[in-house]
Design a protein around this motif. Structure first.
Motif, mmCIF file in Angstrom:
data_model
loop_
_atom_site.group_PDB
_atom_site.id
_atom_site.type_symbol
_atom_site.label_atom_id
_atom_site.label_comp_id
_atom_site.label_asym_id
_atom_site.label_seq_id
_atom_site.Cartn_x
_atom_site.Cartn_y
_atom_site.Cartn_z
ATOM 1 N N ASN A 112 0.818 -1.211 0.000
ATOM 2 C CA ASN A 112 0.000 0.000 0.000
ATOM 3 C C ASN A 112 0.856 1.267 0.000
ATOM 4 O OD1 ASN A 112 -2.847 -0.602 -0.072
ATOM 5 N ND2 ASN A 112 -2.638 -1.549 1.948
ATOM 6 N N ASP A 113 1.995 1.211 0.681
ATOM 7 C CA ASP A 113 2.897 2.363 0.715
ATOM 8 C C ASP A 113 3.519 2.628 -0.653
ATOM 9 O OD1 ASP A 113 2.465 2.763 3.426
ATOM 10 O OD2 ASP A 113 4.276 1.685 4.052
ATOM 11 N N ALA A 114 3.915 1.562 -1.326
ATOM 12 C CA ALA A 114 4.719 1.700 -2.543
ATOM 13 C C ALA A 114 3.897 1.841 -3.820
ATOM 14 C CB ALA A 114 5.655 0.493 -2.674
ATOM 15 N N MET A 115 2.657 1.338 -3.819
ATOM 16 C CA MET A 115 1.902 1.242 -5.060
ATOM 17 C C MET A 115 1.467 2.583 -5.657
ATOM 18 S SD MET A 115 1.249 -1.310 -6.995
ATOM 19 C CE MET A 115 1.342 -2.681 -5.837
ATOM 20 N N LEU A 158 7.443 -3.027 -12.000
ATOM 21 C CA LEU A 158 6.722 -2.796 -10.751
ATOM 22 C C LEU A 158 6.805 -4.010 -9.834
ATOM 23 C CD1 LEU A 158 3.355 -1.086 -10.108
ATOM 24 C CD2 LEU A 158 3.642 -3.433 -9.335
ATOM 25 N N SER A 159 6.603 -5.202 -10.392
ATOM 26 C CA SER A 159 6.631 -6.401 -9.552
ATOM 27 C C SER A 159 8.029 -6.649 -8.998
ATOM 28 C CB SER A 159 6.136 -7.622 -10.336
ATOM 29 O OG SER A 159 6.985 -7.933 -11.416
ATOM 30 N N LEU A 160 9.057 -6.289 -9.772
ATOM 31 C CA LEU A 160 10.417 -6.391 -9.242
ATOM 32 C C LEU A 160 10.623 -5.396 -8.107
ATOM 33 C CD1 LEU A 160 13.286 -7.632 -9.483
ATOM 34 C CD2 LEU A 160 13.865 -5.559 -10.754
ATOM 35 N N ASP A 161 10.131 -4.174 -8.298
ATOM 36 C CA ASP A 161 10.225 -3.176 -7.228
ATOM 37 C C ASP A 161 9.507 -3.661 -5.978
ATOM 38 O OD1 ASP A 161 11.640 -1.535 -8.888
ATOM 39 O OD2 ASP A 161 10.000 -0.119 -9.265
ATOM 40 N N MET A 162 8.321 -4.271 -6.170
ATOM 41 C CA MET A 162 7.573 -4.771 -5.022
ATOM 42 C C MET A 162 8.309 -5.931 -4.357
ATOM 43 S SD MET A 162 5.048 -2.753 -4.761
ATOM 44 C CE MET A 162 6.254 -1.567 -5.360
ATOM 45 N N ALA A 163 8.938 -6.782 -5.180
ATOM 46 C CA ALA A 163 9.711 -7.890 -4.618
ATOM 47 C C ALA A 163 10.899 -7.352 -3.824
ATOM 48 C CB ALA A 163 10.196 -8.823 -5.732
ATOM 49 N N THR A 164 11.510 -6.285 -4.341
ATOM 50 C CA THR A 164 12.627 -5.676 -3.623
ATOM 51 C C THR A 164 12.162 -5.096 -2.299
ATOM 52 O OG1 THR A 164 13.703 -5.131 -5.715
ATOM 53 C CG2 THR A 164 14.449 -3.942 -3.779
ATOM 54 N N GLY A 214 -7.204 5.235 -0.690
ATOM 55 C CA GLY A 214 -7.035 4.127 -1.617
ATOM 56 C C GLY A 214 -6.329 2.919 -1.049
ATOM 57 N N ARG A 215 -5.988 2.918 0.232
ATOM 58 C CA ARG A 215 -5.277 1.803 0.846
ATOM 59 C C ARG A 215 -6.250 0.650 1.103
ATOM 60 N NH1 ARG A 215 -0.267 3.327 2.863
ATOM 61 N NH2 ARG A 215 -0.216 1.547 4.279
ATOM 62 N N LEU A 216 -5.836 -0.537 0.729
ATOM 63 C CA LEU A 216 -6.660 -1.723 0.935
ATOM 64 C C LEU A 216 -6.334 -2.333 2.297
ATOM 65 C CD1 LEU A 216 -8.644 -3.877 -0.121
ATOM 66 C CD2 LEU A 216 -6.680 -5.064 -1.148
ATOM 67 N N HIS A 244 -5.495 0.192 -6.502
ATOM 68 C CA HIS A 244 -4.866 1.485 -6.757
ATOM 69 C C HIS A 244 -4.981 1.909 -8.222
ATOM 70 C CE1 HIS A 244 -3.018 2.202 -2.811
ATOM 71 N NE2 HIS A 244 -2.898 0.883 -2.743
ATOM 72 N N LEU A 245 -5.256 0.967 -9.117
ATOM 73 C CA LEU A 245 -5.294 1.269 -10.557
ATOM 74 C C LEU A 245 -6.692 1.634 -11.054
ATOM 75 C CD1 LEU A 245 -3.854 1.311 -13.326
ATOM 76 C CD2 LEU A 245 -4.279 -1.163 -13.481
#
Length: 449
Positions: free
Chosen positions: A129-132, A154-160, A296-298, A412-413
């Motif tokens: 939620n913070d990063a998206m 994006l998914s790599l960033d989220m994995a990081t 918008g936070r889930l 978020h999209l």
């Protein structure tokens, strides 16, 4: 009559219907080029159990929900996941959870499960939620772009962020290259690391990952960070057992690869279908908006309220399962559907073929999320007709994380943007080694006022 005389003759692969293809390479290039068309031909000519040869090995393919249940449930402990996957990814992802068997697999899975319990999952959700928002906003500002490379980044960033607790930067760029090279090497025809080959680049990528992760472990064992890497460094089972440094590295490399490549593939398919079926885009947007979310936070407690979003994600996974096939190796002679398969045989399950079988899924090419509703027959359908996350002892440990990540992305999209595809557009998906659109999926995001 003696006992020996009554014994069944040893099983022979030649007794199973099928063919070996070209000398040496067999059907390797046919499978790489179009595994769906190849599988359809073989099934049409030889039935749901057939013999073939690829990647320099004879193998037997079993098709259908009953075959999936027989192999994945493996009540007789007849199949080795480690030996099945080893020819493809053993040099690249050894000792990952999917490459362990029986008691050892159960012990490692029990320790690893601590990283996917409710409290750690809540921490992962907060990180997402913070990063998206920032990343989704960047997409909107760009307006028109290719979705597949964007969601991969994006998914790599989220994995990081979620897996390692690091901010994206030079490290994540090097990790992305290492993992991409490792996945590409899994389908390379040359299976030894000769300089200049995909396998050589994949092995080099693994060496980088070992050094990179190994340098971080000491500080993470005493850290209070909430990322998955730290959770694995600290994880212990009820008896106090923990992972060694090398075990942590092996599990993290595998988890990292599986998580970011799987979500990249599945969300790409979902966005493609929502762009083609705008009525479903509207339905999911309305469902998300009805939650009345702050900023918008889930929240974790509202995850299960996104019923239609989950149906749509499941349908995307049906149409294009990120892992199109699942191999095993027989550890003893085994019989299925009247065919006796010898010990030491690679046995393949075709996820993508089962998911597109018209006998199980009427109009299999149609995007219909309501297949997963009660009225759509989900309870009557064979429970192994849909297996994007495998099943049995090796059911994907991170499946709930995949649902969570997909729901956060949609949350978020969709309330902020319409997904618009080019007029009359239709893409083609490459199947092996992981499903992706061959043209990157051009898309336009239009801000909702």
């Amino acid at each position: 009559m003696t006992a020996a005389a009554t014994e069944r003759p040893a099983a022979r692969l030649e007794d199973i219907p099928g063919e070996r293809g070209l000398p040496i390479i067999g059907h390797t290039f046919d499978i790489i080029r179009d595994p769906v068309a190849f599988g359809a031909r073989m099934r049409r000519e030889y039935g749901p159990v057939y013999r073939t040869n690829s990647f320099f090995r004879d193998s037997v393919t079993l098709i259908g929900p009953e075959a999936n249940e027989f192999v994945l449930m493996d009540k007789g402990k007849n199949f080795s996941s480690e030996k099945g996957w080893w020819p493809y990814i053993g040099k690249l992802f050894p000792r990952g959870l999917m490459l362990l068997d029986f008691a050892e697999h159960r012990a490692h899975r029990h320790i690893m499960a601590a990283a996917f319990k409710t409290e750690p999952m809540k921490g992962y959700l907060e990180r997402l939620n913070d990063a998206m928002p920032e990343r989704i906003k960047a997409w909107g500002e760009e307006g028109h772009f290719e979705f597949y490379p964007a969601i991969k980044k994006l998914s790599l960033d989220m994995a990081t962020t979620v897996f390692l607790g690091l901010e994206p930067g030079d490290d994540s760029t090097r990790v992305n290259k290492a993992l991409t090279d490792m996945v590409a090497a899994s389908m390379g025809v040359v299976r030894v690391p000769i300089p200049g080959t995909k396998m050589a680049r994949g092995i080099q990528g693994r060496r980088f990952m070992i050094d990179f992760l190994g340098s971080l472990i000491p500080e993470r064992r005493g850290s209070d960070q909430t990322d998955i890497f730290t959770q694995l460094c600290k994880a212990r089972d009820d008896d106090g057992n923990t992972f060694t440094d090398q075990e942590i590295i092996d599990h993290m490399i595998f988890l990292w690869m599986a998580a970011h490549d799987t979500i990249t593939s599945s969300v790409t398919t979902l966005v493609y279908e929502l762009g083609r079926h705008t009525e479903w885009q509207d339905k999911l947007r309305a469902e998300i908006t009805a939650l009345g979310l702050n900023d918008g936070r889930l929240p974790y407690e509202k995850m299960n309220d996104l019923t239609l979003t989950e149906y749509a994600f499941k349908e995307a996974l049906r149409l294009n399962p990120p892992v199109p096939a699942m191999p095993r190796e027989t550890v003893r002679e085994v019989e299925f559907n009247g065919h006796v398969i010898p010990k030491g045989t690679i046995v393949g399950l075709s996820t993508v073929t089962t998911h597109r079988d018209p006998e199980t899924w009427p109009e299999p090419g149609k995007f219909d999320p309501m297949r997963f509703s009660a009225e759509g027959g989900v309870k009557e359908r064979h429970r192994y007709a849909w297996v994007p996350f495998g099943g049995g002892a090796h059911m994907c440990l991170g499946l709930h994380f995949a649902y969570m990540q997909a729901k956060v992305i949609m949350t978020h999209l969709l309330p902020n943007y319409e997904l618009i595809l080019p007029e009359g557009y239709k893409t083609r998906f490459q199947i092996m080694p992981l499903i992706k659109p061959v043209d990157g999926l051009p898309i336009t995001l239009k801000a909702i006022q």
